[in-house]
Design a protein around this motif. Structure first.
Motif, PDB file in Angstrom:
ATOM      1  N   ALA A 155     -11.962   9.931   3.919  1.00  0.00           N
ATOM      2  CA  ALA A 155     -13.047   9.317   3.156  1.00  0.00           C
ATOM      3  C   ALA A 155     -12.744   7.848   2.865  1.00  0.00           C
ATOM      4  CB  ALA A 155     -13.270  10.080   1.853  1.00  0.00           C
ATOM      5  N   LEU A 156     -11.508   7.561   2.468  1.00  0.00           N
ATOM      6  CA  LEU A 156     -11.143   6.180   2.129  1.00  0.00           C
ATOM      7  C   LEU A 156     -11.045   5.304   3.369  1.00  0.00           C
ATOM      8  CD1 LEU A 156      -8.554   6.847  -0.710  1.00  0.00           C
ATOM      9  CD2 LEU A 156     -10.878   5.942  -0.942  1.00  0.00           C
ATOM     10  N   ASN A 157     -10.438   5.823   4.434  1.00  0.00           N
ATOM     11  CA  ASN A 157     -10.305   5.023   5.662  1.00  0.00           C
ATOM     12  C   ASN A 157     -11.656   4.756   6.321  1.00  0.00           C
ATOM     13  OD1 ASN A 157      -7.535   4.328   5.916  1.00  0.00           O
ATOM     14  ND2 ASN A 157      -7.062   6.437   6.457  1.00  0.00           N
ATOM     15  N   THR A 158     -12.595   5.678   6.182  1.00  0.00           N
ATOM     16  CA  THR A 158     -13.931   5.483   6.739  1.00  0.00           C
ATOM     17  C   THR A 158     -14.685   4.408   5.966  1.00  0.00           C
ATOM     18  OG1 THR A 158     -14.025   7.769   7.505  1.00  0.00           O
ATOM     19  CG2 THR A 158     -16.129   6.640   7.253  1.00  0.00           C
ATOM     20  N   ALA A 159     -14.518   4.401   4.660  1.00  0.00           N
ATOM     21  CA  ALA A 159     -15.276   3.490   3.800  1.00  0.00           C
ATOM     22  C   ALA A 159     -14.659   2.105   3.661  1.00  0.00           C
ATOM     23  CB  ALA A 159     -15.426   4.108   2.412  1.00  0.00           C
ATOM     24  N   GLU A 211      -4.963  -1.348   5.267  1.00  0.00           N
ATOM     25  CA  GLU A 211      -3.801  -1.498   6.144  1.00  0.00           C
ATOM     26  C   GLU A 211      -2.833  -0.346   5.966  1.00  0.00           C
ATOM     27  OE1 GLU A 211      -1.884  -5.287   6.087  1.00  0.00           O
ATOM     28  OE2 GLU A 211      -3.791  -6.355   6.097  1.00  0.00           O
ATOM     29  N   GLU A 212      -2.787   0.170   4.749  1.00  0.00           N
ATOM     30  CA  GLU A 212      -1.883   1.284   4.460  1.00  0.00           C
ATOM     31  C   GLU A 212      -2.522   2.154   3.389  1.00  0.00           C
ATOM     32  OE1 GLU A 212       2.761   2.000   3.162  1.00  0.00           O
ATOM     33  OE2 GLU A 212       2.189   0.066   4.012  1.00  0.00           O
ATOM     34  N   LEU A 213      -2.322   3.460   3.522  1.00  0.00           N
ATOM     35  CA  LEU A 213      -2.877   4.394   2.555  1.00  0.00           C
ATOM     36  C   LEU A 213      -1.911   5.558   2.400  1.00  0.00           C
ATOM     37  CD1 LEU A 213      -5.239   5.414   0.778  1.00  0.00           C
ATOM     38  CD2 LEU A 213      -6.184   6.464   2.847  1.00  0.00           C
ATOM     39  N   GLN A 214      -1.531   5.815   1.160  1.00  0.00           N
ATOM     40  CA  GLN A 214      -0.674   6.958   0.846  1.00  0.00           C
ATOM     41  C   GLN A 214      -1.408   7.825  -0.161  1.00  0.00           C
ATOM     42  OE1 GLN A 214       3.185   5.686  -0.559  1.00  0.00           O
ATOM     43  NE2 GLN A 214       3.377   4.141   1.047  1.00  0.00           N
ATOM     44  N   VAL A 215      -1.507   9.104   0.147  1.00  0.00           N
ATOM     45  CA  VAL A 215      -2.132  10.053  -0.777  1.00  0.00           C
ATOM     46  C   VAL A 215      -1.155  11.210  -0.943  1.00  0.00           C
ATOM     47  CG1 VAL A 215      -4.113  11.531  -1.251  1.00  0.00           C
ATOM     48  CG2 VAL A 215      -4.432   9.412   0.049  1.00  0.00           C
ATOM     49  N   ILE A 269      -2.163   5.294  -3.191  1.00  0.00           N
ATOM     50  CA  ILE A 269      -1.717   3.908  -3.047  1.00  0.00           C
ATOM     51  C   ILE A 269      -2.483   3.347  -1.855  1.00  0.00           C
ATOM     52  CG2 ILE A 269       0.191   2.350  -2.513  1.00  0.00           C
ATOM     53  CD1 ILE A 269       2.074   4.352  -3.860  1.00  0.00           C
ATOM     54  N   ALA A 270      -3.273   2.317  -2.110  1.00  0.00           N
ATOM     55  CA  ALA A 270      -4.098   1.719  -1.065  1.00  0.00           C
ATOM     56  C   ALA A 270      -3.762   0.240  -0.932  1.00  0.00           C
ATOM     57  CB  ALA A 270      -5.574   1.896  -1.399  1.00  0.00           C
ATOM     58  N   VAL A 271      -3.600  -0.203   0.312  1.00  0.00           N
ATOM     59  CA  VAL A 271      -3.238  -1.593   0.593  1.00  0.00           C
ATOM     60  C   VAL A 271      -4.265  -2.175   1.559  1.00  0.00           C
ATOM     61  CG1 VAL A 271      -1.450  -3.123   1.511  1.00  0.00           C
ATOM     62  CG2 VAL A 271      -0.795  -0.992   0.365  1.00  0.00           C
ATOM     63  N   GLY A 272      -4.838  -3.297   1.181  1.00  0.00           N
ATOM     64  CA  GLY A 272      -5.791  -3.943   2.082  1.00  0.00           C
ATOM     65  C   GLY A 272      -6.231  -5.295   1.581  1.00  0.00           C
ATOM     66  N   THR A 318      -2.996  -5.984  -2.387  1.00  0.00           N
ATOM     67  CA  THR A 318      -3.237  -6.750  -1.169  1.00  0.00           C
ATOM     68  C   THR A 318      -1.957  -6.617  -0.346  1.00  0.00           C
ATOM     69  OG1 THR A 318      -2.335  -8.802  -2.062  1.00  0.00           O
ATOM     70  CG2 THR A 318      -4.713  -8.418  -2.385  1.00  0.00           C
ATOM     71  N   PRO A 319      -1.998  -6.932   0.943  1.00  0.00           N
ATOM     72  CA  PRO A 319      -0.770  -6.844   1.743  1.00  0.00           C
ATOM     73  C   PRO A 319       0.378  -7.685   1.165  1.00  0.00           C
ATOM     74  CG  PRO A 319      -2.655  -6.984   3.181  1.00  0.00           C
ATOM     75  CD  PRO A 319      -3.165  -7.206   1.773  1.00  0.00           C
ATOM     76  N   THR A 320       0.075  -8.870   0.638  1.00  0.00           N
ATOM     77  CA  THR A 320       1.115  -9.720   0.046  1.00  0.00           C
ATOM     78  C   THR A 320       1.705  -9.065  -1.199  1.00  0.00           C
ATOM     79  OG1 THR A 320       0.001 -11.692   0.876  1.00  0.00           O
ATOM     80  CG2 THR A 320       1.602 -12.016  -0.897  1.00  0.00           C
ATOM     81  N   GLN A 321       0.834  -8.533  -2.052  1.00  0.00           N
ATOM     82  CA  GLN A 321       1.304  -7.839  -3.258  1.00  0.00           C
ATOM     83  C   GLN A 321       2.151  -6.619  -2.887  1.00  0.00           C
ATOM     84  OE1 GLN A 321      -2.552  -7.071  -4.892  1.00  0.00           O
ATOM     85  NE2 GLN A 321      -2.435  -8.758  -6.375  1.00  0.00           N
ATOM     86  N   TRP A 322       1.750  -5.909  -1.849  1.00  0.00           N
ATOM     87  CA  TRP A 322       2.455  -4.694  -1.428  1.00  0.00           C
ATOM     88  C   TRP A 322       3.861  -5.034  -0.936  1.00  0.00           C
ATOM     89  CZ3 TRP A 322       2.960   0.001  -2.446  1.00  0.00           C
ATOM     90  CH2 TRP A 322       3.476   0.932  -1.563  1.00  0.00           C
TER      91      TRP A 322
END
Length: 91
Positions: A16-20, A24-28, A38-41, A78-82
């Motif tokens: 659901a999250l990757n479709t919407a 760049e990275e998603l951990q569930v 944890i979502a990174v983008g 964001t990718p930088t924050q991650w």
């Protein structure tokens, strides 16, 4: 909750999250009935923390309103924050 049922629920959340969103990275993960996302983008760049949370809740709203998901911890970067988070907190 059985392991297969839990794995399916985690995959449903990821899909659901990757479709919407362009992530760049998603951990569930889940501990019992508590889910951690944890979502990174780049999509989070310039958004307030509230808007970032809303961006995650949006695609999951049907699961939240149905009661399927009720205890959720959301962390967005964001990718930088991650990169910084991983260095300082060894996530």
């Amino acid at each position: 909750m059985e392991n297969n049922e839990l794995e399916q629920k985690l995959e449903d959340i990821k899909q659901a999250l990757n479709t919407a969103m362009a992530l760049e990275e998603l951990q569930v993960t889940a501990e019992g009935t508590h889910f951690k996302i944890i979502a990174v983008g780049d999509c989070f760049d310039g958004l307030s923390k509230i808007k970032q949370q809303q961006a995650i809740y949006g695609p999951l709203m049907d699961k939240v309103t149905s009661g399927e998901l009720h205890a959720i911890t959301i962390k967005t970067f964001t990718p930088t924050q991650w990169k910084r988070e991983k260095v300082f907190n060894m996530v």
